[in-house]
Design an enzyme around this catalytic site. Structure first.
Site, PDB file in Angstrom:
ATOM      1  N   CYS A  76       0.792  -1.229   0.000  1.00 16.38           N
ATOM      2  CA  CYS A  76       0.000   0.000   0.000  1.00 16.38           C
ATOM      3  C   CYS A  76       0.825   1.279   0.000  1.00 16.38           C
ATOM      4  CB  CYS A  76      -0.964  -0.002   1.190  1.00 16.38           C
ATOM      5  SG  CYS A  76      -2.135  -1.377   1.115  1.00 16.38           S
ATOM      6  N   HIS A 133      -2.801   8.483   6.032  1.00 15.49           N
ATOM      7  CA  HIS A 133      -3.134   7.177   5.450  1.00 15.49           C
ATOM      8  C   HIS A 133      -4.584   6.853   5.796  1.00 15.49           C
ATOM      9  CE1 HIS A 133      -2.454   3.201   3.808  1.00 15.49           C
ATOM     10  NE2 HIS A 133      -2.924   2.663   4.906  1.00 15.49           N
ATOM     11  N   PHE A 138       0.930  -3.269   4.534  1.00 14.39           N
ATOM     12  CA  PHE A 138       1.232  -4.602   5.049  1.00 14.39           C
ATOM     13  C   PHE A 138       2.684  -4.950   4.710  1.00 14.39           C
ATOM     14  CE2 PHE A 138      -3.383  -6.415   4.918  1.00 14.39           C
ATOM     15  CZ  PHE A 138      -3.714  -5.581   5.968  1.00 14.39           C
TER      16      PHE A 138
END
Length: 421
Positions: free
Chosen positions: A169, A309, A405
């Protein structure tokens, strides 16, 4: 002398709009674009909401052969690239192709086409031994992520370094960060960079269902993404893309280009801790933020807006809040922070680039996008998260961050060129 790198063109495909303008109109109005999944029958899944892009490849100018050859994510990237080039005013025919580069980020690459082709070959999974007679001639294109960035390079006519970035991401931030390095070190004069992902497919939805990372709030899809809210229960999966034209500041000024912002600083770190878990102290993200500000030669008090985020999971929101306090000190309580994922969802590897676009447009228009659906803030998330409505404010410097992740934490500082001389 170190070359200063600026962004002079952009193209966006995001939920709620088919152009950069429509994307910004959505954000500035505080509307949401999350809805029930329509790209496939999601009735059997735990999470059945997503941020889908209303994308018509034919109207975008793709030929039937191109549509057959390119995965949906590749189509997004090429469409955004065309827009970014047009926006920049650059004529690629006038450039030395060996001095033009491309960097593309993605998390799941052509997962949609791979899954679709498997279903055809296996008769929707009924046949254990697949029938190669039904094999698409473009299976290799779907298998190899490098084909995606090659398509963008062909669109641009780039013969310099062409690179794929895939680290989850943060890919959309890291691709642009790497592009900046190519220009600063003198390897390229112009870089087209950004990211794309179209993960709304059964296999990807099932993966996030399995770890319960996505929200099960299927009865209210428009308000399902709730970063920093006490009632949040997971992120909303989305698709999207954003591409940019980056070049040397002096070259851009010589040709009279419109400069959206200078990329002042970028840094990335990894927590080496857990594939999906985050430490509550936010140390790794804080370190990336400090390093990015140092590279930009800016004090933390120079930050006018933080594009968070803000995925809408409890551990991410609390981790990020801690990181802002750790890196920005008391200024963390004074600077507005917001998450556009509340409106467009989380497009995995693409979202970092989509959020760069949002940051550039916030600077351009002097408006801080809101965090939609934030009615009841988590007491542990006690910063100014700009709930519900956009806020007019001059913005000279933006800090945009990403978390992925694998423990990846990235930060980028965007500012008007006049801020640092």
């Amino acid at each position: 002398m170190t070359r200063r790198v600026v962004i002079t063109g952009m193209g966006v495909r995001a939920p709620g709009g088919s152009s950069t303008k429509e994307f910004w109109d959505l954000l500035a109005s505080g509307r949401t674009a999350t809805r029930p999944i329509s790209l496939f029958d999601a009735s059997a899944f735990r999470s059945r909401v997503a941020g889908e892009v209303d994308f018509d490849a034919q109207k975008e100018g793709f030929s039937p052969r191109e549509i057959r050859r390119m995965d949906r994510a590749t189509q997004f990237a090429v469409a955004c690239t065309r827009d970014a080039l047009a926006d920049s005013g650059l004529e690629t025919a006038d450039l030395d192709p060996c001095r033009v580069s491309v960097v593309l980020g993605t998390a799941v690459a052509s997962a949609t086409s791979l899954e679709n082709e498997y279903l055809v070959m296996s008769d929707s999974g009924r046949e254990w031994l697949v029938d190669p007679a039904h094999l698409s001639p473009y299976m290799f294109d779907y298998l190899s992520p490098g084909v995606m960035v090659a398509e963008v390079a062909w669109t641009v006519g780039a013969e310099g370094p062409v690179t794929m970035v895939s680290d989850g991401c943060t890919s959309g931030l890291d691709s642009v960060g790497y592009a900046v390095q190519l220009i600063r070190e003198g390897t390229a004069d112009v870089v087209v960079a950004g990211a794309t992902d179209t993960p709304i497919s059964p296999i990807v939805v099932a993966c996030f269902d399995a770890i319960k990372a996505t929200t099960p709030r299927n009865d209210d899809p428009a308000h399902a993404s709730r970063p920093f809210d006490r009632s949040r229960n997971g992120f909303v999966l989305a698709e999207g893309a954003a591409m940019f034209v980056l070049e040397d500041l002096h070259a851009a000024r010589r040709r009279g280009a419109h400069v959206y912002a200078e990329v002042g600083g970028y840094a990335t770190r990894c927590n080496a801790y857990h594939m999906t878990g985050l430490k509550r102290d936010g140390r790794e993200m804080a370190e990336a933020i400090r390093a990015a500000l140092d590279e930009a030669r800016l004090d933390r008090t120079a930050v006018d807006y933080v594009n968070a985020h803000g995925s809408g999971t409890k551990q991410n929101d609390r981790h990020e809040t801690a990181a802002f306090k750790r890196s920005l000190g008391d200024h963390a309580y004074r600077v507005p922070v917001s998450s556009i994922k509340s409106m467009v969802g989380h497009s995995l590897g693409a979202i970092g680039s989509v959020e760069i676009a949002a940051s550039l447009l916030a600077m351009e228009h002097g408006v801080v996008p809101p965090t939609a659906n934030l009615h009841d803030p988590d007491p542990e998330c006690d910063l100014d998260y700009v709930p519900l409505s956009a806020r007019e404010q001059r913005i000279d410097t933006v800090l945009t961050v990403g978390s992925g992740f694998g423990g990846f934490q990235s930060a980028m500082v965007l500012h008007r060129p006049e801020v640092v001389r």
